[in-house]
Design an enzyme around this catalytic site. Structure first.
Site, mmCIF file in Angstrom:
data_model
loop_
_atom_site.group_PDB
_atom_site.id
_atom_site.type_symbol
_atom_site.label_atom_id
_atom_site.label_comp_id
_atom_site.label_asym_id
_atom_site.label_seq_id
_atom_site.Cartn_x
_atom_site.Cartn_y
_atom_site.Cartn_z
ATOM 1 C CB CYS A 156 14.418 2.240 2.548
ATOM 2 S SG CYS A 156 13.317 3.679 2.523
ATOM 3 C CG ASN B 131 13.956 9.130 3.789
ATOM 4 O OD1 ASN B 131 14.108 10.338 3.935
ATOM 5 N ND2 ASN B 131 13.945 8.313 4.819
ATOM 6 C CB CYS C 276 7.875 2.748 2.693
ATOM 7 S SG CYS C 276 6.678 3.290 1.453
ATOM 8 N NE ARG C 277 12.034 -0.745 2.012
ATOM 9 C CZ ARG C 277 12.913 -1.227 1.153
ATOM 10 N NH1 ARG C 277 13.354 -2.466 1.295
ATOM 11 N NH2 ARG C 277 13.377 -0.503 0.161
ATOM 12 C CB SER C 278 14.501 4.524 5.829
ATOM 13 O OG SER C 278 13.947 5.457 4.928
ATOM 14 C CG ASP D 267 9.732 -0.682 -1.100
ATOM 15 O OD1 ASP D 267 8.814 -0.202 -0.390
ATOM 16 O OD2 ASP D 267 10.369 -0.008 -1.926
#
Length: 171
Positions: free
Chosen positions: A19, A22, A24-26, A140
Site C-alpha cells: 500500500c 505500510n 494500514c492496509r498492507s 485507504d
C-alpha cells in the site's frame, strides 16, 4: 522468485502486500494472511511494504492493530518499510491495495526491465482481483474512523480466502 508457484509440488509461495505507507492496509493484509495460512506447507515468506517512505520504521497504525486484535489476531508485529526493487523478483505475488500503488509498482518494474530485460518478476496485481469483483480496491482508511478499518478487514479477509482457494486449491 519461484517460477512454478502454481505447481502442486512447487516450492512455497511467497507473497508481498503493498500500500502507500505500510501501516494500514498492507500490514492488515499481512496479518490476516499470516493468520489464515499459519503452518500451511504451500505458503513461504509473507511480508508487506509501502510505495512511499513516509513511515519507515513505524509500527502498524493503532487502528489496524485494534481491528486485527478485535478479530482474534493478536500475535502480529511489523515495522514499516519501503518497497525495494528486489521485492519484485524475490516474491511470487506482489499485491497492490489500489490502482495508484499498482501503477507505482509497475513503474518500478518497467525501470528494472529496461536495465535488465531478462529479469523474472513475480505476478504484480490488485489483491482485490481475488475478491470476486475484478479490480476491487481497498480504500485507504487512514484519514477516516475505525469503521473504515473494519471494511478493509472484511475485504482483505475475503481476498485472502479467495487467493488461498484459487491458487492453493483449499477453501
Amino acid at each position: 522468485m519461484n517460477s512454478s508457484a502454481t505447481s502442486s509440488h512447487a516450492a512455497p509461495i511467497s507473497v508481498l502486500f503493498v500500500c502507500l505507507g505500510n501501516i494500514c492496509r498492507s500490514t492488515m493484509a499481512e496479518g490476516i494472511f499470516r493468520s489464515l495460512t499459519k503452518s500451511h506447507p504451500r505458503i513461504g515468506r509473507v511480508d508487506s511494504a509501502g510505495t512511499s517512505g513516509y513511515n519507515i520504521g513505524s509500527g502498524p497504525d493503532m487502528r489496524t492493530v485494534a481491528t486485527l486484535e478485535g478479530n482474534g489476531i493478536g500475535d502480529y508485529d511489523h515495522e514499516a518499510r519501503r518497497l525495494r526493487p528486489s521485492d519484485l523478483t524475490n516474491f511470487d505475488y506482489i499485491f497492490a491495495m489500489d490502482g495508484e500503488n499498482l501503477h507505482n509498482i509497475h513503474q518500478m518494474q518497467r525501470r528494472m526491465a529496461r536495465k535488465r530485460p531478462t529479469l523474472a518478476f513475480g505476478k504484480i496485481m490488485l489483491f482485490g482481483d481475488f475478491g470476486g469483483n475484478a479490480g476491487e480496491e481497498v480504500v485507504d482508511p487512514y484519514y477516516g474512523a475505525l469503521d473504515g478499518f473494519e471494511i478493509a478487514y472484511e475485504q482483505l479477509t475475503r481476498f485472502s480466502k479467495g487467493f488461498i482457494e484459487e491458487v492453493i486449491g483449499q477453501p
